[in-house]
Design a protein around this motif. Structure first.
Motif, PDB file in Angstrom:
ATOM      1  N   ILE A 121      47.089  70.703  15.742  1.00  0.00           N
ATOM      2  CA  ILE A 121      47.400  69.720  16.777  1.00  0.00           C
ATOM      3  C   ILE A 121      46.136  69.365  17.547  1.00  0.00           C
ATOM      4  O   ILE A 121      45.386  70.259  17.951  1.00  0.00           O
ATOM      5  CB  ILE A 121      48.465  70.286  17.736  1.00  0.00           C
ATOM      6  CG1 ILE A 121      49.722  70.666  16.938  1.00  0.00           C
ATOM      7  CG2 ILE A 121      48.809  69.282  18.823  1.00  0.00           C
ATOM      8  CD1 ILE A 121      50.756  71.426  17.753  1.00  0.00           C
ATOM      9  N   THR A 152      62.333  68.997  18.795  1.00  0.00           N
ATOM     10  CA  THR A 152      61.538  70.029  19.463  1.00  0.00           C
ATOM     11  C   THR A 152      62.378  70.798  20.465  1.00  0.00           C
ATOM     12  O   THR A 152      62.294  72.036  20.546  1.00  0.00           O
ATOM     13  CB  THR A 152      60.328  69.396  20.169  1.00  0.00           C
ATOM     14  OG1 THR A 152      59.496  68.757  19.196  1.00  0.00           O
ATOM     15  CG2 THR A 152      59.519  70.439  20.923  1.00  0.00           C
ATOM     16  N   ARG A 163      56.018  77.408  26.979  1.00  0.00           N
ATOM     17  CA  ARG A 163      56.364  76.739  25.726  1.00  0.00           C
ATOM     18  C   ARG A 163      56.846  75.306  25.974  1.00  0.00           C
ATOM     19  O   ARG A 163      56.501  74.386  25.229  1.00  0.00           O
ATOM     20  CB  ARG A 163      57.448  77.540  24.990  1.00  0.00           C
ATOM     21  CG  ARG A 163      57.044  78.956  24.658  1.00  0.00           C
ATOM     22  CD  ARG A 163      56.028  79.014  23.538  1.00  0.00           C
ATOM     23  NE  ARG A 163      55.551  80.375  23.361  1.00  0.00           N
ATOM     24  CZ  ARG A 163      54.358  80.821  23.751  1.00  0.00           C
ATOM     25  NH1 ARG A 163      53.496  79.991  24.315  1.00  0.00           N
ATOM     26  NH2 ARG A 163      54.002  82.071  23.554  1.00  0.00           N
ATOM     27  N   ARG A 166      53.808  73.160  26.965  1.00  0.00           N
ATOM     28  CA  ARG A 166      52.980  72.877  25.785  1.00  0.00           C
ATOM     29  C   ARG A 166      53.613  71.781  24.936  1.00  0.00           C
ATOM     30  O   ARG A 166      52.928  70.852  24.491  1.00  0.00           O
ATOM     31  CB  ARG A 166      52.814  74.159  24.967  1.00  0.00           C
ATOM     32  CG  ARG A 166      52.185  73.981  23.591  1.00  0.00           C
ATOM     33  CD  ARG A 166      50.776  73.459  23.668  1.00  0.00           C
ATOM     34  NE  ARG A 166      50.164  73.434  22.341  1.00  0.00           N
ATOM     35  CZ  ARG A 166      49.069  72.750  22.052  1.00  0.00           C
ATOM     36  NH1 ARG A 166      48.466  72.016  22.990  1.00  0.00           N
ATOM     37  NH2 ARG A 166      48.571  72.777  20.826  1.00  0.00           N
ATOM     38  N   ALA A 167      54.920  71.854  24.708  1.00  0.00           N
ATOM     39  CA  ALA A 167      55.595  70.838  23.895  1.00  0.00           C
ATOM     40  C   ALA A 167      55.528  69.466  24.564  1.00  0.00           C
ATOM     41  O   ALA A 167      55.306  68.445  23.894  1.00  0.00           O
ATOM     42  CB  ALA A 167      57.051  71.254  23.663  1.00  0.00           C
ATOM     43  N   VAL A 170      51.954  68.068  24.179  1.00  0.00           N
ATOM     44  CA  VAL A 170      51.687  67.585  22.815  1.00  0.00           C
ATOM     45  C   VAL A 170      52.346  66.239  22.580  1.00  0.00           C
ATOM     46  O   VAL A 170      51.733  65.305  22.017  1.00  0.00           O
ATOM     47  CB  VAL A 170      52.180  68.627  21.789  1.00  0.00           C
ATOM     48  CG1 VAL A 170      52.198  68.037  20.379  1.00  0.00           C
ATOM     49  CG2 VAL A 170      51.299  69.871  21.835  1.00  0.00           C
ATOM     50  N   LEU A 178      56.290  68.222  18.976  1.00  0.00           N
ATOM     51  CA  LEU A 178      55.725  69.485  18.498  1.00  0.00           C
ATOM     52  C   LEU A 178      56.387  69.928  17.197  1.00  0.00           C
ATOM     53  O   LEU A 178      55.723  70.451  16.293  1.00  0.00           O
ATOM     54  CB  LEU A 178      55.887  70.556  19.574  1.00  0.00           C
ATOM     55  CG  LEU A 178      55.340  71.947  19.245  1.00  0.00           C
ATOM     56  CD1 LEU A 178      53.839  71.897  18.997  1.00  0.00           C
ATOM     57  CD2 LEU A 178      55.658  72.924  20.380  1.00  0.00           C
ATOM     58  N   TRP A 181      54.795  68.215  14.269  1.00  0.00           N
ATOM     59  CA  TRP A 181      53.498  68.817  13.975  1.00  0.00           C
ATOM     60  C   TRP A 181      53.680  70.143  13.235  1.00  0.00           C
ATOM     61  O   TRP A 181      52.976  70.443  12.276  1.00  0.00           O
ATOM     62  CB  TRP A 181      52.716  69.048  15.265  1.00  0.00           C
ATOM     63  CG  TRP A 181      52.067  67.821  15.818  1.00  0.00           C
ATOM     64  CD1 TRP A 181      52.486  67.073  16.886  1.00  0.00           C
ATOM     65  CD2 TRP A 181      50.875  67.188  15.331  1.00  0.00           C
ATOM     66  NE1 TRP A 181      51.641  66.014  17.091  1.00  0.00           N
ATOM     67  CE2 TRP A 181      50.638  66.061  16.160  1.00  0.00           C
ATOM     68  CE3 TRP A 181      50.000  67.458  14.289  1.00  0.00           C
ATOM     69  CZ2 TRP A 181      49.539  65.214  15.966  1.00  0.00           C
ATOM     70  CZ3 TRP A 181      48.907  66.623  14.092  1.00  0.00           C
ATOM     71  CH2 TRP A 181      48.686  65.519  14.919  1.00  0.00           C
ATOM     72  N   GLN A 182      54.633  70.932  13.696  1.00  0.00           N
ATOM     73  CA  GLN A 182      54.855  72.234  13.073  1.00  0.00           C
ATOM     74  C   GLN A 182      55.338  72.102  11.634  1.00  0.00           C
ATOM     75  O   GLN A 182      55.026  72.945  10.783  1.00  0.00           O
ATOM     76  CB  GLN A 182      55.863  73.042  13.895  1.00  0.00           C
ATOM     77  CG  GLN A 182      55.323  73.492  15.241  1.00  0.00           C
ATOM     78  CD  GLN A 182      56.381  74.122  16.118  1.00  0.00           C
ATOM     79  OE1 GLN A 182      57.584  73.888  15.926  1.00  0.00           O
ATOM     80  NE2 GLN A 182      55.969  74.899  17.102  1.00  0.00           N
ATOM     81  N   THR A 185      52.623  72.041   8.682  1.00  0.00           N
ATOM     82  CA  THR A 185      51.815  73.227   8.942  1.00  0.00           C
ATOM     83  C   THR A 185      50.894  73.561   7.776  1.00  0.00           C
ATOM     84  O   THR A 185      51.270  73.460   6.608  1.00  0.00           O
ATOM     85  CB  THR A 185      52.750  74.420   9.222  1.00  0.00           C
ATOM     86  OG1 THR A 185      53.532  74.128  10.367  1.00  0.00           O
ATOM     87  CG2 THR A 185      51.965  75.687   9.471  1.00  0.00           C
TER      88      THR A 185
END
Length: 296
Positions: A121, A152, A163, A166-167, A170, A178, A181-182, A185
């Protein structure tokens, strides 16, 4: 699986991964394995990487450091950004040296990123981070959680401020959730099947008294003095300052709580954190070997 069986299995040359909630004795298990069979103990706790809170984060003391080599403990200044990506790169460097690693910690995101992979990310601009910090302080968690994409929101721990923030960062920095994005991976650095992957089982009725006893030991060992020394620069919004017990001891030093009330509140917060850790391990580490609570 019992402790003796774990030590026998750990005698093989493969790396060891140990997850467990706070105060469960996972560090003692890592030390026993390293002493019995060799290996470098590597920290997988997001707070223990920082140099600020030796007592409140239960970083290994001098006696433990003398018994076995340790890495990635207390090496990051409190004012420096440090992410799971930074941690993975440092672990990759250690793996490249060819040493047998015993990786231990309670930060599920670190361990899952290690064994399942981590999305690349882009960095979040400071302005978006400051906006998120401000909104979290003034409006709380719910608005940030509400603004996340549904995929998400369904995946993350919605009760964990770090958490959720952060999400949100992003999503607003990249325009992409997020979870998306995950799902893109990169390959895992150390898949769990290539290691001895252990989770310390810690039922609440057994862990609760241990949490209380450990916090009392922290107080006896100087946790209040540690808080006092850092109070002028203490920022609960900064990742390095999110040590459990810090807000309660800071409130006591500001005259807002008696020490007994601060102690009780810190113990409750620790139990709540342990519950979130157990939930993560149960959902994300189903195939890891379960071991009973180790002795204090």
């Amino acid at each position: 699986m019992q402790r003796d069986e774990v030590l026998d299995l750990a005698g093989r040359d493969r790396p060891v991964l140990i997850a467990g909630p706070t105060a469960s004795g996972k560090s003692a298990l890592a030390l026993a394995i390293a002493e019995a069979h060799g290996g470098l103990i590597v920290n997988a706790d997001a707070l223990q990487v920082h140099d600020r809170w030796r007592i409140l984060t239960a970083r290994p003391g001098a006696a433990d450091l003398d018994r076995a080599p340790h890495a990635l403990y207390g090496h990051v200044p409190a004012d420096r950004d440090y992410s799971v990506g930074h941690w993975l790169r440092e672990v990759a460097d250690l793996m490249a040296r060819g040493e047998r690693l015993v990786i231990v910690g309670g930060t599920g995101l670190y361990l899952s990123a290690l064994t399942d992979g981590l999305a690349e990310i882009p960095p979040v601009p400071p302005g978006i981070r400051h906006e998120a910090d401000s909104r979290l302080r003034t409006a709380g968690l719910a608005p940030l959680l509400h603004e996340l994409d549904a995929q998400t929101r369904a995946r993350i721990d919605g009760a964990n401020p770090a958490r959720v923030q952060r999400a949100w960062e992003v999503l607003h920095a990249t325009g992409r959730g997020l979870a998306a994005w995950q799902d893109a991976t990169a390959p895992a650095l150390l898949p769990a099947e290539r290691a001895l992957a252990l989770v310390v089982e810690a039922p609440p009725e057994d862990l609760g008294p241990r949490i209380a006893a450990r916090f009392d030991r922290m107080l006896a060992d100087g946790a209040l003095d540690e808080m006092r020394a850092n109070l002028s620069d203490y920022d609960p919004g900064r990742p390095a300052d999110r040590a459990i017990g810090a807000p309660e001891l800071a409130a006591h030093l500001r005259g807002e709580l008696s020490l007994p009330k601060a102690r009780d509140a810190a113990i409750i917060a620790t139990r709540q954190y342990a519950k979130r850790q157990r939930t993560w391990f149960r959902k994300r580490m189903r195939e890891w070997i379960r071991v009973p609570l180790t002795k204090p």
